[in-house]
Design a protein around this motif. Structure first.
Motif, PDB file in Angstrom:
ATOM      1  N   LEU A   3       0.812  -1.208   0.000  1.00  0.00           N
ATOM      2  CA  LEU A   3       0.000   0.000   0.000  1.00  0.00           C
ATOM      3  C   LEU A   3       0.851   1.265   0.000  1.00  0.00           C
ATOM      4  N   ALA A   4       2.088   1.143   0.421  1.00  0.00           N
ATOM      5  CA  ALA A   4       2.948   2.311   0.605  1.00  0.00           C
ATOM      6  C   ALA A   4       3.289   3.008  -0.710  1.00  0.00           C
ATOM      7  N   ALA A   5       3.566   2.251  -1.747  1.00  0.00           N
ATOM      8  CA  ALA A   5       4.020   2.846  -3.013  1.00  0.00           C
ATOM      9  C   ALA A   5       2.986   3.796  -3.602  1.00  0.00           C
ATOM     10  N   GLY A   6       1.710   3.474  -3.474  1.00  0.00           N
ATOM     11  CA  GLY A   6       0.669   4.311  -4.054  1.00  0.00           C
ATOM     12  C   GLY A   6       0.101   5.355  -3.116  1.00  0.00           C
ATOM     13  N   ALA A   7       0.597   5.411  -1.906  1.00  0.00           N
ATOM     14  CA  ALA A   7       0.035   6.331  -0.909  1.00  0.00           C
ATOM     15  C   ALA A   7       0.557   7.749  -1.113  1.00  0.00           C
ATOM     16  N   GLU A   8      -0.363   8.696  -1.065  1.00  0.00           N
ATOM     17  CA  GLU A   8       0.031  10.101  -1.161  1.00  0.00           C
ATOM     18  C   GLU A   8       0.528  10.623   0.181  1.00  0.00           C
ATOM     19  N   ASN A   9       0.000  10.046   1.273  1.00  0.00           N
ATOM     20  CA  ASN A   9       0.351  10.508   2.612  1.00  0.00           C
ATOM     21  C   ASN A   9       0.591   9.287   3.503  1.00  0.00           C
ATOM     22  N   LEU A  10       1.857   8.995   3.779  1.00  0.00           N
ATOM     23  CA  LEU A  10       2.196   7.811   4.580  1.00  0.00           C
ATOM     24  C   LEU A  10       1.737   7.953   6.026  1.00  0.00           C
ATOM     25  N   GLU A  11       1.758   9.166   6.563  1.00  0.00           N
ATOM     26  CA  GLU A  11       1.281   9.384   7.942  1.00  0.00           C
ATOM     27  C   GLU A  11      -0.197   9.010   8.061  1.00  0.00           C
ATOM     28  N   LYS A  12      -0.986   9.457   7.098  1.00  0.00           N
ATOM     29  CA  LYS A  12      -2.422   9.149   7.106  1.00  0.00           C
ATOM     30  C   LYS A  12      -2.652   7.651   6.949  1.00  0.00           C
ATOM     31  N   LEU A  13      -1.897   7.021   6.053  1.00  0.00           N
ATOM     32  CA  LEU A  13      -2.013   5.573   5.860  1.00  0.00           C
ATOM     33  C   LEU A  13      -1.663   4.833   7.141  1.00  0.00           C
ATOM     34  N   ALA A  14      -0.598   5.250   7.804  1.00  0.00           N
ATOM     35  CA  ALA A  14      -0.200   4.607   9.061  1.00  0.00           C
ATOM     36  C   ALA A  14      -1.289   4.764  10.122  1.00  0.00           C
ATOM     37  N   ASP A  15      -1.916   5.932  10.168  1.00  0.00           N
ATOM     38  CA  ASP A  15      -3.019   6.142  11.118  1.00  0.00           C
ATOM     39  C   ASP A  15      -4.183   5.203  10.825  1.00  0.00           C
ATOM     40  N   GLU A  16      -4.525   5.055   9.539  1.00  0.00           N
ATOM     41  CA  GLU A  16      -5.627   4.169   9.151  1.00  0.00           C
ATOM     42  C   GLU A  16      -5.310   2.712   9.483  1.00  0.00           C
ATOM     43  N   GLY A  43      13.666  -4.240   2.236  1.00  0.00           N
ATOM     44  CA  GLY A  43      14.895  -3.469   2.042  1.00  0.00           C
ATOM     45  C   GLY A  43      16.185  -4.229   2.225  1.00  0.00           C
ATOM     46  N   GLY A  44      16.129  -5.549   2.337  1.00  0.00           N
ATOM     47  CA  GLY A  44      17.345  -6.285   2.630  1.00  0.00           C
ATOM     48  C   GLY A  44      18.040  -6.892   1.422  1.00  0.00           C
ATOM     49  N   GLY A  45      17.527  -6.645   0.233  1.00  0.00           N
ATOM     50  CA  GLY A  45      18.094  -7.278  -0.950  1.00  0.00           C
ATOM     51  C   GLY A  45      18.815  -6.294  -1.843  1.00  0.00           C
ATOM     52  N   VAL A  46      18.891  -6.645  -3.110  1.00  0.00           N
ATOM     53  CA  VAL A  46      19.539  -5.811  -4.103  1.00  0.00           C
ATOM     54  C   VAL A  46      18.659  -4.593  -4.379  1.00  0.00           C
ATOM     55  N   VAL A  47      19.275  -3.426  -4.498  1.00  0.00           N
ATOM     56  CA  VAL A  47      18.539  -2.202  -4.787  1.00  0.00           C
ATOM     57  C   VAL A  47      18.104  -2.227  -6.251  1.00  0.00           C
ATOM     58  N   PRO A  48      16.808  -2.044  -6.513  1.00  0.00           N
ATOM     59  CA  PRO A  48      16.333  -2.086  -7.894  1.00  0.00           C
ATOM     60  C   PRO A  48      16.903  -0.942  -8.733  1.00  0.00           C
ATOM     61  N   MET A  49      17.095  -1.200 -10.018  1.00  0.00           N
ATOM     62  CA  MET A  49      17.578  -0.161 -10.927  1.00  0.00           C
ATOM     63  C   MET A  49      16.467   0.828 -11.282  1.00  0.00           C
ATOM     64  N   ASP A  50      15.228   0.340 -11.336  1.00  0.00           N
ATOM     65  CA  ASP A  50      14.095   1.164 -11.718  1.00  0.00           C
ATOM     66  C   ASP A  50      13.773   2.185 -10.626  1.00  0.00           C
ATOM     67  N   PRO A  51      13.714   3.475 -10.969  1.00  0.00           N
ATOM     68  CA  PRO A  51      13.436   4.509  -9.952  1.00  0.00           C
ATOM     69  C   PRO A  51      12.095   4.321  -9.239  1.00  0.00           C
ATOM     70  N   ALA A  52      11.068   3.869  -9.969  1.00  0.00           N
ATOM     71  CA  ALA A  52       9.758   3.667  -9.336  1.00  0.00           C
ATOM     72  C   ALA A  52       9.820   2.540  -8.309  1.00  0.00           C
ATOM     73  N   GLU A  53      10.539   1.468  -8.620  1.00  0.00           N
ATOM     74  CA  GLU A  53      10.684   0.364  -7.663  1.00  0.00           C
ATOM     75  C   GLU A  53      11.476   0.805  -6.437  1.00  0.00           C
ATOM     76  N   ARG A  54      12.509   1.605  -6.645  1.00  0.00           N
ATOM     77  CA  ARG A  54      13.284   2.124  -5.501  1.00  0.00           C
ATOM     78  C   ARG A  54      12.402   3.001  -4.616  1.00  0.00           C
ATOM     79  N   ALA A  55      11.590   3.848  -5.254  1.00  0.00           N
ATOM     80  CA  ALA A  55      10.697   4.733  -4.490  1.00  0.00           C
ATOM     81  C   ALA A  55       9.672   3.915  -3.704  1.00  0.00           C
TER      82      ALA A  55
END
Length: 105
Positions: free
Chosen positions: A30-43, A56-68
């Motif tokens: 749910l995190a990748a598509g969330a506009e507000n992580l604080e609000k999501l965490a509250d919900e 976060g324990g593996g290889v860092v993706p090359m794709d910027p969207a996957e990294r984000a």
């Protein structure tokens, strides 16, 4: 709220079934598509048990969207851990309490 985290297939769901209350799984997705992580965490904090797979324990993706998306998942996990009464890390089916105490039945 009990926040359970750990690697994929580490026993999070099996362990969560032993605990009472409403459970939501795979919140890291749910995190990748969330506009507000604080609000999501509250919900999400309205649930009794929240499960997130550590991403976060593996290889860092090359794709910027996957990294984000991974960055957002990590930030959401931090927000949930801060809100949780109890934080449990699962590894090889073994729960380790990092914060608070598990409820006794």
């Amino acid at each position: 709220m009990i926040f359970i985290t750990g690697p994929l297939y580490s026993g999070k769901r099996t362990f969560a079934k032993t605990l009472p209350g409403r459970c939501i799984c795979d919140v890291q997705e749910l995190a990748a598509g969330a506009e507000n992580l604080e609000k999501l965490a509250d919900e999400l904090s309205a649930y009794d048990i929240v499960l997130a797979t550590e991403v976060g324990g593996g290889v860092v993706p090359m794709d910027p969207a996957e990294r984000a998306g991974r960055e957002a998942a990590g930030r959401l996990a931090c927000l949930l851990a801060a809100r949780a009464d109890c934080v449990v890390q699962m590894f090889c089916g073994i729960p380790t309490v990092l914060k608070g105490e598990l409820p006794t039945c």
